[in-house]
Every structure is written in structure tokens, then in C-alpha cells.
Scaffold this motif. Structure first.
Motif, PDB file in Angstrom:
ATOM      1  N   VAL A 172      40.492  37.454  46.378  1.00 33.59           N
ATOM      2  CA  VAL A 172      39.672  37.000  45.250  1.00 33.59           C
ATOM      3  C   VAL A 172      39.668  38.035  44.122  1.00 33.59           C
ATOM      4  CG1 VAL A 172      37.328  36.422  44.526  1.00 33.59           C
ATOM      5  CG2 VAL A 172      38.219  35.513  46.669  1.00 33.59           C
ATOM      6  N   CYS A 173      39.424  39.305  44.475  1.00 34.99           N
ATOM      7  CA  CYS A 173      39.354  40.358  43.450  1.00 34.99           C
ATOM      8  C   CYS A 173      40.714  40.585  42.792  1.00 34.99           C
ATOM      9  CB  CYS A 173      38.850  41.660  44.070  1.00 34.99           C
ATOM     10  SG  CYS A 173      37.128  41.597  44.602  1.00 34.99           S
ATOM     11  N   ALA A 174      41.790  40.516  43.576  1.00 41.29           N
ATOM     12  CA  ALA A 174      43.129  40.717  43.017  1.00 41.29           C
ATOM     13  C   ALA A 174      43.474  39.605  42.031  1.00 41.29           C
ATOM     14  CB  ALA A 174      44.159  40.789  44.134  1.00 41.29           C
ATOM     15  N   LEU A 175      43.144  38.357  42.376  1.00 37.43           N
ATOM     16  CA  LEU A 175      43.424  37.232  41.471  1.00 37.43           C
ATOM     17  C   LEU A 175      42.622  37.355  40.173  1.00 37.43           C
ATOM     18  CD1 LEU A 175      43.546  34.245  44.003  1.00 37.43           C
ATOM     19  CD2 LEU A 175      45.458  35.237  42.716  1.00 37.43           C
ATOM     20  N   ILE A 176      41.362  37.735  40.301  1.00 36.47           N
ATOM     21  CA  ILE A 176      40.521  37.898  39.099  1.00 36.47           C
ATOM     22  C   ILE A 176      41.057  39.013  38.210  1.00 36.47           C
ATOM     23  CG2 ILE A 176      38.233  38.585  38.283  1.00 36.47           C
ATOM     24  CD1 ILE A 176      37.059  37.206  40.752  1.00 36.47           C
ATOM     25  N   LEU A 177      41.411  40.152  38.819  1.00 38.41           N
ATOM     26  CA  LEU A 177      41.912  41.278  38.034  1.00 38.41           C
ATOM     27  C   LEU A 177      43.277  40.984  37.409  1.00 38.41           C
ATOM     28  CD1 LEU A 177      40.844  44.443  40.059  1.00 38.41           C
ATOM     29  CD2 LEU A 177      40.062  43.732  37.815  1.00 38.41           C
ATOM     30  N   LEU A 178      44.115  40.252  38.145  1.00 37.33           N
ATOM     31  CA  LEU A 178      45.405  39.862  37.561  1.00 37.33           C
ATOM     32  C   LEU A 178      45.207  38.993  36.334  1.00 37.33           C
ATOM     33  CD1 LEU A 178      47.710  39.104  40.639  1.00 37.33           C
ATOM     34  CD2 LEU A 178      48.133  40.773  38.822  1.00 37.33           C
ATOM     35  N   LEU A 179      44.232  38.108  36.404  1.00 40.06           N
ATOM     36  CA  LEU A 179      43.935  37.235  35.265  1.00 40.06           C
ATOM     37  C   LEU A 179      43.388  38.039  34.087  1.00 40.06           C
ATOM     38  CD1 LEU A 179      43.712  34.317  34.183  1.00 40.06           C
ATOM     39  CD2 LEU A 179      41.391  34.252  35.132  1.00 40.06           C
TER      40      LEU A 179
ATOM     41  N   VAL B  85      31.344  45.908  54.819  1.00 34.31           N
ATOM     42  CA  VAL B  85      31.629  45.207  53.566  1.00 34.31           C
ATOM     43  C   VAL B  85      30.887  45.885  52.412  1.00 34.31           C
ATOM     44  CG1 VAL B  85      31.377  43.020  52.337  1.00 34.31           C
ATOM     45  CG2 VAL B  85      32.046  43.024  54.749  1.00 34.31           C
ATOM     46  N   LEU B  86      29.651  46.291  52.665  1.00 34.65           N
ATOM     47  CA  LEU B  86      28.871  46.958  51.617  1.00 34.65           C
ATOM     48  C   LEU B  86      29.504  48.287  51.225  1.00 34.65           C
ATOM     49  CD1 LEU B  86      25.178  46.281  52.716  1.00 34.65           C
ATOM     50  CD2 LEU B  86      26.454  45.230  50.848  1.00 34.65           C
ATOM     51  N   LEU B  87      30.082  48.998  52.202  1.00 30.68           N
ATOM     52  CA  LEU B  87      30.755  50.255  51.886  1.00 30.68           C
ATOM     53  C   LEU B  87      31.956  49.997  50.976  1.00 30.68           C
ATOM     54  CD1 LEU B  87      31.104  53.294  52.249  1.00 30.68           C
ATOM     55  CD2 LEU B  87      32.401  52.835  54.332  1.00 30.68           C
ATOM     56  N   ASP B  88      32.715  48.926  51.256  1.00 29.76           N
ATOM     57  CA  ASP B  88      33.847  48.575  50.399  1.00 29.76           C
ATOM     58  C   ASP B  88      33.389  48.286  48.973  1.00 29.76           C
ATOM     59  OD1 ASP B  88      36.025  48.942  51.990  1.00 29.76           O
ATOM     60  OD2 ASP B  88      36.676  46.858  52.005  1.00 29.76           O
ATOM     61  N   VAL B  89      32.305  47.523  48.838  1.00 35.04           N
ATOM     62  CA  VAL B  89      31.779  47.199  47.505  1.00 35.04           C
ATOM     63  C   VAL B  89      31.339  48.469  46.783  1.00 35.04           C
ATOM     64  CG1 VAL B  89      29.950  45.997  46.257  1.00 35.04           C
ATOM     65  CG2 VAL B  89      31.078  44.878  48.193  1.00 35.04           C
ATOM     66  N   LYS B  90      30.653  49.349  47.518  1.00 31.04           N
ATOM     67  CA  LYS B  90      30.197  50.599  46.917  1.00 31.04           C
ATOM     68  C   LYS B  90      31.373  51.442  46.446  1.00 31.04           C
ATOM     69  CE  LYS B  90      27.791  54.909  48.025  1.00 31.04           C
ATOM     70  NZ  LYS B  90      27.060  55.685  49.064  1.00 31.04           N
TER      71      LYS B  90
ATOM     72  N   CYS C 223      38.738  39.548  58.251  1.00 27.22           N
ATOM     73  CA  CYS C 223      38.782  38.293  57.482  1.00 27.22           C
ATOM     74  C   CYS C 223      38.030  38.436  56.154  1.00 27.22           C
ATOM     75  CB  CYS C 223      38.182  37.145  58.305  1.00 27.22           C
ATOM     76  SG  CYS C 223      39.200  36.637  59.712  1.00 27.22           S
ATOM     77  N   ILE C 224      36.838  39.025  56.207  1.00 25.49           N
ATOM     78  CA  ILE C 224      36.047  39.200  54.987  1.00 25.49           C
ATOM     79  C   ILE C 224      36.748  40.154  54.021  1.00 25.49           C
ATOM     80  CG2 ILE C 224      33.865  40.077  54.064  1.00 25.49           C
ATOM     81  CD1 ILE C 224      32.530  39.157  56.654  1.00 25.49           C
ATOM     82  N   LYS C 225      37.312  41.235  54.568  1.00 22.36           N
ATOM     83  CA  LYS C 225      38.006  42.213  53.733  1.00 22.36           C
ATOM     84  C   LYS C 225      39.222  41.575  53.055  1.00 22.36           C
ATOM     85  CE  LYS C 225      39.976  46.915  54.034  1.00 22.36           C
ATOM     86  NZ  LYS C 225      39.068  47.549  53.073  1.00 22.36           N
ATOM     87  N   ARG C 226      39.970  40.745  53.812  1.00 24.84           N
ATOM     88  CA  ARG C 226      41.147  40.083  53.238  1.00 24.84           C
ATOM     89  C   ARG C 226      40.743  39.086  52.155  1.00 24.84           C
ATOM     90  NH1 ARG C 226      45.685  40.507  51.064  1.00 24.84           N
ATOM     91  NH2 ARG C 226      47.137  38.770  51.325  1.00 24.84           N
TER      92      ARG C 226
END
Length: 482
Positions: free
Chosen positions: A278-285, A437-442, A270-273
Motif C-alpha cells: 500500500v505504501c509503495a503504491l502511494i509513494l510511487l504515485l 506493526v507500531l514499531l514499523d510505523v514509528k 502478512c500485515i507487514k507485506r
């Protein structure tokens, strides 16, 4: 025992080496922080807002401390503090990139404090000064480090397969390792242990490499080396990588290791999704202007389709169409046969060369992420026919599809252009079994660095065919015990 005397000497040497490493990197960070402190005290504080002229002294210290913390954190993450471990050019690039990211952060902070975009001229001067310091200092520090600490002498224990591959990897870092002696495990465990002991007592080596040998053969060697405090470098098997991420349980009076039947828990998914959306919408913008210009340029060049779609596989081998900006001629696959891109491929258009170089061709995959076909971080999606060939060589290749495919993966960040499929699989499994989650951010932050590093992959297609050929060659030389 002589080997215990060597053990004590090596322990003191490692402690001394660590202290030297920390001291050299601390000096580098100190010089950079000093440059920032100078510019803050004599330029920045007067340019932010008028009230900063009356900052308390502790306020100035706090701002310098914030910059020092951010620079230290980013230097650690990007490898700028790995003096003596990474190649000289990698350390310089990593530290310059970390400094750039730290300066961008502080620039944003000062702009917020000034209620307007901060004037960048003095900031750019500071950045140039810091880059000069990093280049000059790290070159000198690396020379000093290598002069004090020569390459570690290693004894290689190998199996039936030719040792050219593993020797080549160590020879690529002659500044850090040198293989001085080799012995086949087929000579018997007792003989190998005897040779290791003699080599240590004579000072011929101070480390052991366990190459392509089976679990049964390596187990007594690991115990022998551990019992005698001998450093061991071991190429892990698939099972080793899986166990690295195992959960330790204490429900009985004996330790238990738990490997789950699923890779990510429901809360992790859920957190990963949520992060993906959120990140995809920001980057698309943010990238929409670049995407619009790219789409127009592709259409005006030859009037062909803007997007290129290709079937790939994601979690549980589910097929989907990955989207990219078209970088090749519209008739590049007019015969219906998908051909992998090669270096200097004449099918790539002038527009395609630019967008590939800048990685703009990958931006439409943000839509794949929003649709749920991909994630930001995960194993790169492969084509079904490529997967079929890989699975024929190593059935364990399907393990990497226990999670969604990703825009960037562990193998792309820590691997190389010609990394073999087996090694890529181990890297991807390392991510899957150690997910957080921290590994994904890193990994998302590390991807920014990889985009600008010249040794990074030039394209998935080209990487795949190179890796497949290498794996076939490896398999032709002999089977490996997974």
C-alpha cells in the motif's frame, strides 16, 4: 551503611531531575500551543468557514486541544522532549521538525474544514514564530538544566581491550557524562566491588560502566551494583539483544523466556507485506513526477542508462538486484570492479550530487519493495562480498538476514555514519527481536526526520567501507566475547 544514605540522596535527585525536565519541556510546548491558540482565535477561525464565527467556546478549546495532543505526540516521538538527554542541536532540530509535522497535520485539517486549501500566509508566520521560540527557549533551558545537573560521574570497568573507543563515546557527551575512574576487571571481582563501594562513599562517582568484559565476569558485578542500588551502564552482547525481545512465559512455577526459531509470526508477515504494498503504491504515485524528471535529466546529461543495478542480499541471503537512479558516470566501473562511493567522489555527476542529496536516487527501490525483495523497514541490504568479509570477522552477522532487507533500518535511524558493523548488528537485531506493526510505523515516521538531519548516513556504500575498516581495527586489538 553510607551507601544507603547515598542511595536515598540519588533517588531524590533523580526525582527532582525528572520534574525539572518535565517542567522545562512543558513550558516549551505551552509556548508553542499558546502561539497556535492566538492565531486560531484571532485569524484561523475566521478564515476557515463563515460558520466558525459562531463556534461554541468548547469548540475552540477542542481545536486547541487537538493541536496540543498532536504536537505532544510528535515531540515525544521525534525526541523534542528529551531536553538534557540529546545534544542541544538535536533537541532543537527534533522539536522544530515535530512542530512542522504538527502544523502540516493541522493545515490539512483546516483545509478539509474550509473545503479548500487553507491560505498559508498566516500559517507560515505562526511557524516562524514557533521556530524562534524553540531555538531561543531550548538554548536557555539547556543551559539552565546543565547548570543545575552537572555531568554524571562514572567508573569504568574494562577488560583487556584498549578503552579509547568506549571513552571516546562518553567524551562525545561531556555535557552528560564524565569518566572519573577506571579499573580492570582482571584485578578480581572482590577488588572491583571494593573500589566501586569506596568511590561511591567518597562521592567520586555515581554510576558504573561495564565495558568489554565477559558475561562470567560481569554477572557478579551486576548483582553487586543492583543489590546496592548503584546505576549501571552496560554495553550489551549479541545474546543480551536477543533476550531483550524474548517472550515471557508462565506455564510452570518458574519464569521462562522464549526466543522463537523464526523472527516474525505469519500474521505479522502478512500485515507487514500489506503495509509495504500500500505504501509503495502511494509513494510511487506521489513521487512519479519527480522520478520522471530525474530520469529525463540523467538521460539528457550523458545519454547513459537511467538506472543502476547492483546485487544485494535480502532474507536468508537470497540475492537480488537493487535499483537506484544512476548518480555516477556511465563508465564509473568500466573495468568491471565495483568500487564503493566515497565522499567527494569525482565519478558522481552533477545530476547525481543533487539526487543523492535529496535521496531521490533511492526511489526506484519502491519497485524492489513491490516485487517482495525488500520491505520499507528492515536491515539495509549488503553486497554479497561485503557480507562475506563481515561474516569472517563475526559469524553472527548472518542473524540480520532473518528478515527482509529494508529501505531504512534501525541502524540507519539510531546509528551513525561510522557505526561499526558489530554495533549495527546489535541495532538491527533489536528491531528484529522487538518487531511490531507500531514499531514499523514509528520507524517510518522517524525516517522522515533522519532524511534532513546532517549526521545521517550519506550513502550505504561509503558507510560500509568505513565500518569495515573500523571493525578490522577493533579485531586487530583483541577479540570480543560475544
Amino acid at each position: 551503611m553510607r551507601i544507603n544514605t547515598n542511595e536515598e540522596k540519588l533517588r531524590k535527585l533523580e526525582t527532582f531531575k525528572r520534574l525539572i525536565n518535565l517542567s522545562l519541556t512543558a513550558i516549551c510546548l505551552g509556548l508553542e500551543i499558546g502561539v497556535f491558540a492566538y492565531h486560531w482565535l484571532f485569524h484561523f477561525k475566521y478564515s476557515v468557514v463563515e460558520e466558525l464565527r459562531y463556534f461554541w467556546f468548547k469548540g475552540h478549546l477542542l481545536e486547541i486541544a487537538i493541536y496540543a495532543f498532536v504536537l505532544f505526540l510528535l515531540s515525544t516521538m521525534y525526541g523534542g522532549m528529551r531536553l538534557g538527554y540529546l545534544k542541544n542541536a538535536e533537541v532543537i532540530f527534533s522539536q522544530v521538525f515535530a512542530t512542522l509535522m504538527a502544523n502540516i497535520f493541522i493545515y490539512a485539517e483546516l483545509s478539509v474544514m474550509a473545503y479548500q486549501l487553507f491560505i498559508p500566509d498566516v500559517f507560515l508566520v505562526m511557524m516562524v514564530e514557533q521556530i524562534i521560540i524553540v531555538i531561543v527557549y531550548i538554548n536557555a533551558a539547556n543551559r539552565l538544566y546543565r547548570a543545575i545537573f552537572p555531568p554524571r560521574r562514572l567508573l569504568l570497568v574494562h577488560g583487556d581491550r584498549p578503552i579509547d573507543g568506549i571513552c571516546g563515546k562518553f567524551e562525545s557527551r561531556k555535557d552528560k557524562y564524565t569518566i572519573t575512574k577506571t579499573i580492570s576487571v582482571k584485578e578480581g571481582v572482590e577488588q572491583v566491588c571494593h573500589v566501586i563501594r569506596q568511590a561511591y562513599e567518597r562521592g567520586e562517582c555515581n554510576g558504573v560502566v561495564l565495558g568489554d568484559i565477559s558475561v562470567e565476569e560481569r554477572t557478579p558485578l551486576i548483582k553487586f551494583c543492583y543489590g546496592n542500588s548503584i546505576r549501571v551502564y552496560m554495553v550489551p552482547k549479541i545474546t543480551d539483544v536477543i533476550l531483550m525481545g524474548a517472550e515471557e512465559l508462565h506455564v510452570f512455577d518458574t519464569p521462562l523466556l522464549l526466543t522463537r526459531e523464526y523472527s516474525l509470526t505469519v500474521e505479522q508477515r502478512c500485515i507487514k507485506r500489506l503495509m509495504d504494498i500500500v505504501c509503495a503504491l502511494i509513494l510511487l504515485l506521489v513521487t512519479s513526477p519527480f522520478m520522471l524528471v530525474t530520469a529525463i535529466a540523467i538521460k539528457l546529461y550523458d545519454g547513459g542508462p537511467i538506472l543502476y543495478k547492483q546485487m544485494r542480499c535480502t532474507q536468508n541471503q537470497r540475492k537480488f538486484y537493487i535499483m537506484k537512479f544512476r548518480s555516477m558516470r556511465a563508465d564509473a566501473e568500466k573495468d568491471g570492479v565495483a568500487r564503493l562511493a566515497r565522499k567527494n567522489d569525482d565519478r558522481i555527476t552533477p545530476i547525481g550530487k543533487v539526487i543523492r542529496k535529496c535521496r531521490i536516487d533511492e526511489l526506484p527501490q519502491l519497485i524492489n519493495i513491490l516485487k517482495g525483495d525488500m520491505s520499507f523497514v528492515g536491515p539495509r541490504p549488503e553486497r554479497p562480498e561485503i557480507i562475506e568479509k563481515y561474516v569472517a570477522l563475526m559469524p553472527e552477522f548472518v542473524y540480520r538476514m532473518k528478515v527482509k532487507a529494508g529501505l531504512a533500518g534501525f541502524a540507519q535511524i539510531y546509528g551513525k555514519y561510522n557505526t561499526s558493523p558489530y554495533d549495527k548488528l546489535k541495532l538491527d537485531l533489536t528491531y528484529i527481536e522487538n518487531y511490531s506493526v507500531l514499531l514499523d510505523v514509528k520507524l517510518m515516521l522517524l525516517t522522515l526526520k533522519i532524511l534532513f538531519w546532517p549526521d545521517s548516513t550519506e550513502g550505504v556504500e561509503e558507510e560500509q567501507i568505513t565500518a569495515l575498516r573500523e571493525e578490522k581495527q577493533r579485531r586487530g586489538e583483541g577479540e570480543e566475547n560475544f
